[in-house]
Scaffold this active site. Sequence first.
Site, PDB file in Angstrom:
ATOM      1  N   CYS A  57      -4.922   7.690   2.076  1.00 47.59           N
ATOM      2  CA  CYS A  57      -5.366   7.783   0.683  1.00 47.59           C
ATOM      3  C   CYS A  57      -6.452   8.846   0.476  1.00 47.59           C
ATOM      4  O   CYS A  57      -6.146  10.027   0.545  1.00 47.59           O
ATOM      5  CB  CYS A  57      -5.786   6.414   0.197  1.00 47.59           C
ATOM      6  SG  CYS A  57      -5.490   6.254  -1.553  1.00 47.59           S
ATOM      7  N   ARG A  69      -3.744   6.322 -13.250  1.00 51.32           N
ATOM      8  CA  ARG A  69      -3.643   6.098 -11.805  1.00 51.32           C
ATOM      9  C   ARG A  69      -2.244   5.620 -11.445  1.00 51.32           C
ATOM     10  O   ARG A  69      -1.587   4.958 -12.248  1.00 51.32           O
ATOM     11  CB  ARG A  69      -4.682   5.050 -11.361  1.00 51.32           C
ATOM     12  CG  ARG A  69      -6.110   5.467 -11.625  1.00 51.32           C
ATOM     13  CD  ARG A  69      -7.098   4.470 -11.042  1.00 51.32           C
ATOM     14  NE  ARG A  69      -7.097   4.490  -9.585  1.00 51.32           N
ATOM     15  CZ  ARG A  69      -7.716   5.410  -8.850  1.00 51.32           C
ATOM     16  NH1 ARG A  69      -8.379   6.375  -9.430  1.00 51.32           N
ATOM     17  NH2 ARG A  69      -7.672   5.359  -7.544  1.00 51.32           N
ATOM     18  N   HIS A  72      -2.358   2.361   1.391  1.00 49.99           N
ATOM     19  CA  HIS A  72      -3.624   1.958   1.993  1.00 49.99           C
ATOM     20  C   HIS A  72      -3.708   0.449   2.216  1.00 49.99           C
ATOM     21  O   HIS A  72      -2.710  -0.246   2.075  1.00 49.99           O
ATOM     22  CB  HIS A  72      -4.811   2.506   1.201  1.00 49.99           C
ATOM     23  CG  HIS A  72      -4.868   2.005  -0.187  1.00 49.99           C
ATOM     24  ND1 HIS A  72      -5.649   2.592  -1.138  1.00 49.99           N
ATOM     25  CD2 HIS A  72      -4.227   0.978  -0.781  1.00 49.99           C
ATOM     26  CE1 HIS A  72      -5.489   1.934  -2.264  1.00 49.99           C
ATOM     27  NE2 HIS A  72      -4.640   0.961  -2.082  1.00 49.99           N
TER      28      HIS A  72
END
Length: 241
Positions: A93, A126, A189
């Site tokens: 990430c 996002r 992640h």
Amino acid sequence: MKLTIGHLYPDLLNLYGDRGNIQCLMRRCQWRGIEAETIAFELGDKIDFSRLDIVLLGGGSDREQMLVCEKLKEIQPDFKKYVEDGGVVIAICGGYQLLGKYYKTEQGTITGLDLVDLYTEQGEGRLISNIVLKSDLFDMPIVGFENHGGRTCINNCKPLGKVLYGSGNDGQTGYEGVVYKNVIGTYLHGPLLPKNPQLADWLIAHALEKKYGKAVELAPLDDTEEKAANDYVYHRFVKES
Ligand code: GLN
């Protein structure tokens, strides 16, 4: 046999608990009788890359990435040599973004390590989702969770996998992550390695091969539960979508 894992800046780059990924690598070595140790580096520590067999660069918020980026300049030449010599790296990430040339955000541009030919720019909103990939490195799909504002362009590099569910590098190309020499970068992640033991073993096997100069066949471990969980996620998100 023995492997030394370098954990870079866990006090800053540890979003979603990357220590779990370190634990997974350590245990999968130890269960096979391979000695494993981890050295955690803080900002300002001198890093002797010649002592390291696997380097983990974890996730971080934009703010933390900004703090780390100044220090990256100091380690860049040694880190670059490590990568070019076939050193094993797993970058997750925020750490994945830092492998590249830069990460451009509304607050400014974070200069990366320039180890892999990629760059990242913040996009609208996002990309937050469960994610499933098919990678040609493994039979088993790679499963995980992504949460990133940056969109990563990997130019002509090889992606880690094709996105079967989720967004991936930029939500458009249909690919996720990057593989360059023995470096893997990915947006998946949290518990990436516990969920994907095939990926953990890829890192271990490549690190042993690099260190001992010959291909190493890893003793199989009982991954029944991991495989069942992987299968569940695959069917839940890919088959039913
Ligand atoms: N700060 C980066 C982004 O939002 C990476 C975040 C993360 O590591 N999850 O794109």
